[in-house]
Design an enzyme around this catalytic site. Structure first.
Site, PDB file in Angstrom:
ATOM      1  CB  SER B  45      20.613  -2.107  -3.634  1.00 11.52           C
ATOM      2  OG  SER B  45      19.919  -3.327  -3.643  1.00 11.52           O
ATOM      3  N   GLY B  46      19.177  -2.280  -0.565  1.00  8.58           N
ATOM      4  CA  GLY B  46      19.244  -3.169   0.599  1.00  8.58           C
ATOM      5  C   GLY B  46      19.830  -2.576   1.867  1.00  8.58           C
ATOM      6  CB  SER B  75      18.023  -4.050  -7.953  1.00 16.60           C
ATOM      7  OG  SER B  75      16.924  -4.229  -7.088  1.00 16.60           O
ATOM      8  CG  ASP B  76      13.227  -1.886  -8.269  1.00 15.92           C
ATOM      9  OD1 ASP B  76      13.113  -2.849  -9.046  1.00 15.92           O
ATOM     10  OD2 ASP B  76      12.907  -1.941  -7.073  1.00 15.92           O
ATOM     11  CG  HIS B  95       9.076   0.369  -6.476  1.00 17.97           C
ATOM     12  ND1 HIS B  95       7.889  -0.230  -6.820  1.00 17.97           N
ATOM     13  CD2 HIS B  95       9.939  -0.657  -6.204  1.00 17.97           C
ATOM     14  CE1 HIS B  95       8.024  -1.557  -6.764  1.00 17.97           C
ATOM     15  NE2 HIS B  95       9.258  -1.826  -6.384  1.00 17.97           N
ATOM     16  CG  ASP B 120      -9.534  15.332  -3.501  1.00 16.14           C
ATOM     17  OD1 ASP B 120     -10.207  16.080  -4.234  1.00 16.14           O
ATOM     18  OD2 ASP B 120      -9.798  15.140  -2.300  1.00 16.14           O
ATOM     19  CG  HIS B 169       6.915  -5.584  -9.268  1.00 14.50           C
ATOM     20  ND1 HIS B 169       8.001  -5.272 -10.051  1.00 14.50           N
ATOM     21  CD2 HIS B 169       7.275  -5.296  -8.007  1.00 14.50           C
ATOM     22  CE1 HIS B 169       8.989  -4.845  -9.261  1.00 14.50           C
ATOM     23  NE2 HIS B 169       8.569  -4.856  -8.027  1.00 14.50           N
TER      24      HIS B 169
END
Lengths: 232, 232, 232, 232
Positions: B45-46, B75-76, B95, B120, B169
């Site tokens: 994270s980060g 965190s995801d 993501h 495609d 989101h």
């Protein structure tokens, strides 16, 4: 000693604006403050970014008296000072004419919070100031720009919404340090682009639910934050 | 051994997102799974992308227990895990908050298939999840994001539509490997840009005919594919 | 010998598409023909551009029989061949999924000539084909794409309008050589962007006057051209 | 001697247009004039920018007679000369087909002044010429383009509004020197982009108040200017 550090931080914040594509020619400026001494460092006016060195940063006190530096400060210095005097927790200010944030300022529309990217940085819509009056423009124009920002934040928390759009002009952003002010200017531009596209896709787009807005802002800020690595 | 390979693949997938301009600062994350062992590798994270090394990838099991790595995972992670648990053929998840795909997610509009570029890669429109409920947001938010995706795919095939827009989101994409998940994130952004322009040019634009959609998807996927070189 | 030269020209045309930002991953393809021998050189299918070498170009005859090369040709080869068979003066074909030209193709709208930039290259609006029928899609799809282009040009001069938008697909461009085909693909994308913006600014924008359209096209093309340096 | 300096300045102005992304292939051209001798230096026609050298700049007198140089001058030379003959204080002219400014020219809409970025450079909206008549197009087209600009400025001050949009064509900009003409072309494009976005965000956007427009223009120009460093 602290001034040397501040100058470097301010130079670095100015260069970050360039690296991220927020700046054309000599547009824009970033500054920082040392709260203990009340000294402010800011970019000189109209000097090309590629030539900037730390010692060219101009040092003033909170009343705008130049205490060090041979160059003229950015002409927007009085706006920065008005922010430092009124927002006691901020340590840096960044001003750009970045393409999309400036367009929102020109359209005199606040940037709605349409998603979690916005919510991660700005705890509410990014507001627009009122237009300056004729007398504000013809008297101390740059200071009055700061006054218009201060007025707009009467009922808003500048620590939670670290950005504003000055009507017909461009954004000002701030943060705990010059680097974080520049970082907020970069994310503001990104958020401004996406809000624009969102409305083009769907003119009836709805702002993010309050709970989700809070969730994301607090995931990154405050005592319950859990984004990123633990700071030591 | 397999973890070493997985870490490298996951790092590479993360860097691909950066190279293709889908990532600002530390936004976004990609992960991969080794299905035999059930181990998942994900970006920490980060941490700035330019500093990432393979051994910084965090390893967890499918329940989110960290089994290796000194840094906090993205965190995801719980969203990724929910996808791995429910979409049994996928080997990677990516993501991003890429500009146009995120704008469609914010507008809460699925991306229609207007052309063969879309066909495609995605065998149908790219769907949007429902908004999360207040209780979903305030309980296990990141896992619930995965639940919302799973619910949206009840009657859809995640192997044929390897992407979703999470309402308000941003997109999540996936694929047989971390690299293919990142590749799908890149093409999704491209498809999102073109669908946007298509509607600006002609608000009455019609989705591609079903036959042509099938033709293009199957030209690149499945047993009758004839695009690219023969794989040995 | 002539094949060596052709292969290099075709490679170079393919790379020009990449350099100008018209290509994502392995999308797109350019080809060239040697009219004397009837040999066509085209990019292989699905090979990353950064790895392409001249000897990887696939050589076919005008009926699509592969006469040299170990790799599969671009799957769009039959479209290229249909154009070479029907447009006798062209020496090269370039096909891309470039962002704005493809969006016009997806919107099924011809690109109007709003200015002299367009007029310099395309002597009329850039037309859109009819949609392919179900039977065209399920039989020889790629050749039928070429047939749809040929049909669209029944009353148009392919030497004066060296580009077309295939409905729901993307542009095909051509020219006297592979390099000029690629050049036309690049200018088409630029013209497509500006026509898009023109309509956003003013939905009632009017096409260029015929006299001015003629003036600019003929300033650069034909016996009375006076743009550029005198060719020896 | 002065011609050597002029050639270098004109080359540099042409290259600035390229560096700032205003130019595709050989589009566009910049020139400069030495007022004492009445000599004009301009880019040759159709030569790739990356190959340009100072001595390739073509020298003409104010009537368009070529006095030095082996190459053909830019075909737009007669437009530049018409501007030099009619706007006595300008020292350079820059013409581009830059994406957004050209789109405004194609839409035949002046660029309104929506903000201080515009006001810093252009003291009023950026005007559009009338369409050229058929006889203007078929006689001395390029000179007539200059005539149309001159006519548009009958009641405008070219020293305060150093740019125009030629209807259906593209912008021409000017300034005290070739470098400043190029600089104005770059800022015009930026201002054109932001005015476009401003109207998309809010179709009812209002021009900047006259006082603020004056304030910003005069902050940078004229005897009371206080932007930048003091010039010695």
């Amino acid at each position: 000693m602290f001034l040397e550090k501040l100058r470097k931080e301010v130079l670095e914040a100015n260069l970050e604006l360039v690296r991220r594509g927020l700046v054309l020619y000599t547009f824009g400026n970033a500054s920082g403050i040392d709260r203990e001494s009340g000294r402010v460092a800011i970019k000189p006016s109209g000097v090309p970014y590629e030539e900037l060195t730390p010692d060219q940063m101009v040092i003033s006190d909170l009343d705008g008296n130049i205490v060090e530096g041979k160059l003229r400060p950015s002409s927007d210095l009085p706006t920065h000072l008005e922010l430092y005097r009124n927002f006691p927790h901020i340590g840096g200010v960044a001003h750009t004419h970045s393409e999309y944030a400036t367009s929102w300022a020109q359209a005199e529309k606040p940037i709605p919070c349409f998603g979690t990217t916005h919510a991660d940085y700005f705890h509410g819509e990014v507001p627009v100031t009122a237009r300056l009056s004729s007398s504000q423009i013809t008297s101390e124009y740059e200071r009055e720009t700061g006054v218009a920002i201060r007025e707009r934040f009467r009922s808003l928390d500048p620590d939670r919404i670290p950005a504003v759009l000055v009507a017909g002009h461009a954004p000002f952003c701030w943060g705990p340090s010059p680097g974080e002010a520049a970082h907020n200017a970069v994310t503001l531009e990104y958020v401004a682009r996406m809000a624009y596209h969102t409305l083009v896709i769907n003119a009836e787009s709805q702002p993010l639910m309050r709970e989700l807005h809070d969730k994301h802002f607090l995931r990154k800020h405050g005592q319950t934050a859990y984004y990123g690595q633990v700071k030591k």
